[in-house]
Scaffold this motif. Sequence first.
Motif, PDB file in Angstrom:
ATOM      1  N   LYS A 149      -1.505   9.132 -13.455  1.00 30.49           N
ATOM      2  CA  LYS A 149      -1.333   7.684 -13.296  1.00 30.49           C
ATOM      3  C   LYS A 149      -0.034   7.226 -13.937  1.00 30.49           C
ATOM      4  O   LYS A 149       0.689   6.391 -13.383  1.00 30.49           O
ATOM      5  N   ASN A 193     -12.156   0.824   4.948  1.00 28.34           N
ATOM      6  CA  ASN A 193     -13.232   1.040   3.984  1.00 28.34           C
ATOM      7  C   ASN A 193     -13.156   2.459   3.413  1.00 28.34           C
ATOM      8  O   ASN A 193     -12.955   3.427   4.151  1.00 28.34           O
ATOM      9  N   PHE A 231     -10.926   3.266   1.145  1.00 33.86           N
ATOM     10  CA  PHE A 231      -9.577   3.462   0.603  1.00 33.86           C
ATOM     11  C   PHE A 231      -9.080   2.202  -0.113  1.00 33.86           C
ATOM     12  O   PHE A 231      -7.901   1.870  -0.064  1.00 33.86           O
ATOM     13  N   GLU A 232      -9.983   1.523  -0.776  1.00 31.43           N
ATOM     14  CA  GLU A 232      -9.624   0.269  -1.440  1.00 31.43           C
ATOM     15  C   GLU A 232      -8.761   0.490  -2.685  1.00 31.43           C
ATOM     16  O   GLU A 232      -7.991  -0.387  -3.072  1.00 31.43           O
ATOM     17  N   THR A 233      -8.865   1.660  -3.302  1.00 32.41           N
ATOM     18  CA  THR A 233      -8.102   1.916  -4.519  1.00 32.41           C
ATOM     19  C   THR A 233      -6.860   2.749  -4.230  1.00 32.41           C
ATOM     20  O   THR A 233      -6.824   3.524  -3.269  1.00 32.41           O
ATOM     21  N   THR A 234      -5.861   2.587  -5.084  1.00 34.98           N
ATOM     22  CA  THR A 234      -4.633   3.377  -4.944  1.00 34.98           C
ATOM     23  C   THR A 234      -4.925   4.867  -5.051  1.00 34.98           C
ATOM     24  O   THR A 234      -4.388   5.680  -4.294  1.00 34.98           O
ATOM     25  N   LEU A 235      -5.812   5.240  -5.994  1.00 31.54           N
ATOM     26  CA  LEU A 235      -6.120   6.657  -6.194  1.00 31.54           C
ATOM     27  C   LEU A 235      -6.743   7.275  -4.942  1.00 31.54           C
ATOM     28  O   LEU A 235      -6.378   8.389  -4.551  1.00 31.54           O
ATOM     29  N   SER A 236      -7.642   6.554  -4.289  1.00 28.81           N
ATOM     30  CA  SER A 236      -8.287   7.097  -3.090  1.00 28.81           C
ATOM     31  C   SER A 236      -7.264   7.328  -1.985  1.00 28.81           C
ATOM     32  O   SER A 236      -7.340   8.318  -1.245  1.00 28.81           O
ATOM     33  N   ARG A 237      -6.285   6.445  -1.896  1.00 27.23           N
ATOM     34  CA  ARG A 237      -5.252   6.605  -0.863  1.00 27.23           C
ATOM     35  C   ARG A 237      -4.325   7.774  -1.201  1.00 27.23           C
ATOM     36  O   ARG A 237      -3.931   8.548  -0.323  1.00 27.23           O
ATOM     37  N   GLN A 260      -5.091  10.399  -2.967  1.00 30.50           N
ATOM     38  CA  GLN A 260      -5.836  11.644  -2.785  1.00 30.50           C
ATOM     39  C   GLN A 260      -5.863  12.039  -1.314  1.00 30.50           C
ATOM     40  O   GLN A 260      -5.745  13.222  -0.979  1.00 30.50           O
ATOM     41  N   VAL A 262       0.827  -1.205   0.000  1.00 32.49           N
ATOM     42  CA  VAL A 262       0.000   0.000   0.000  1.00 32.49           C
ATOM     43  C   VAL A 262       0.865   1.260   0.000  1.00 32.49           C
ATOM     44  O   VAL A 262       0.551   2.253  -0.672  1.00 32.49           O
TER      45      VAL A 262
END
Length: 321
Positions: free
Chosen positions: A225, A202, A204-210, A212, A162
């Motif tokens: 990306k 919950n 933050f399952e995607t790399t982008l959400s983390r 951000q 992660v």
Amino acid sequence: MSMLDIHAKALNCISAAHHEFLLRYKVNAKVVYGIVEGKEDPMFYRGLIEKNLPDGWEVELIPAGCKDKVLKAIEAFDWTRFSPKQICFFVDRDLSCFIEDTPLTAENLYVTDNYSIENDAANFGVFKRILEEVLSISGLKPHEFDLIENRFAAGLALFCEVMTPIMAQILIWRSEGKRPCLNDIDIKNLFTFRDGAIQIRNGFETTLSRLQNVASCVGLSVATKAAIAEAEARFQEKQGTKKFIRGKYLLWFMVEMALEIHRSISSVVARFTSPPKVRVSLGMKNAMIIISPRVRCPRSLNDFLDLNYGKYAIEHNGKAC
């Protein structure tokens, strides 16, 4: 101009760490000196250095505040007056090997093998000692240690997976000349712990959400990306996932994973019915104090200490008093 203003101006000119050294320096004493980055660094370095000194010798460690100030202190010394082997400097490698063309070199300058000296704490040997000596999880049988080691290894692997794109984003910011305060990145937002394991929180399952979330912590923007993928590839080429995750983030993982194993010990090792009573409260506020004495000296640091402090002490043992 007041005397305080004059004093402050002098410190800016000659380096506060160098000034502090001059105040502490004792001629012909059995003392070696070190300039480190942060105020917590002496907790790690002092014990490792003292183990390498002959009986009767001491080490004085002076925090400079940051890497740039440590390097500024080196330049401030009159090396015709002082022995470089008596006065050494210790800095984190951080992400410099990805950004700077010329590596830092000096005979009395130690640069960590990994991101920082804290990275050497992120292993199961240290983790096991925390469980036994601090959290009172003792008397484990070999197969029970195997169960816990598997949990630790899986948790560390997920954590590093992660954190790798996040470190790639930090690398991009640093390469662009931006200096985000990495202490402002609150990684506990991204993870949760349950049943003796670390999980992604919950939302933050995607790399982008983390990414951000991390960017919002430091007030910067997420790279494209493609740029993240390129930076991550560079990071991986130099064993970044193993060596260059920020040490303080790994220290956080060590503390939280240990506390989770303690809380959930009955679900990890069936014969425990409840968590044992802890000997010392453990958290990030005292993590350095508790963990640093349990870290083995890296071979590179041991060699550095032998070549500098060790040699100086041998040469001056009869002269010092």
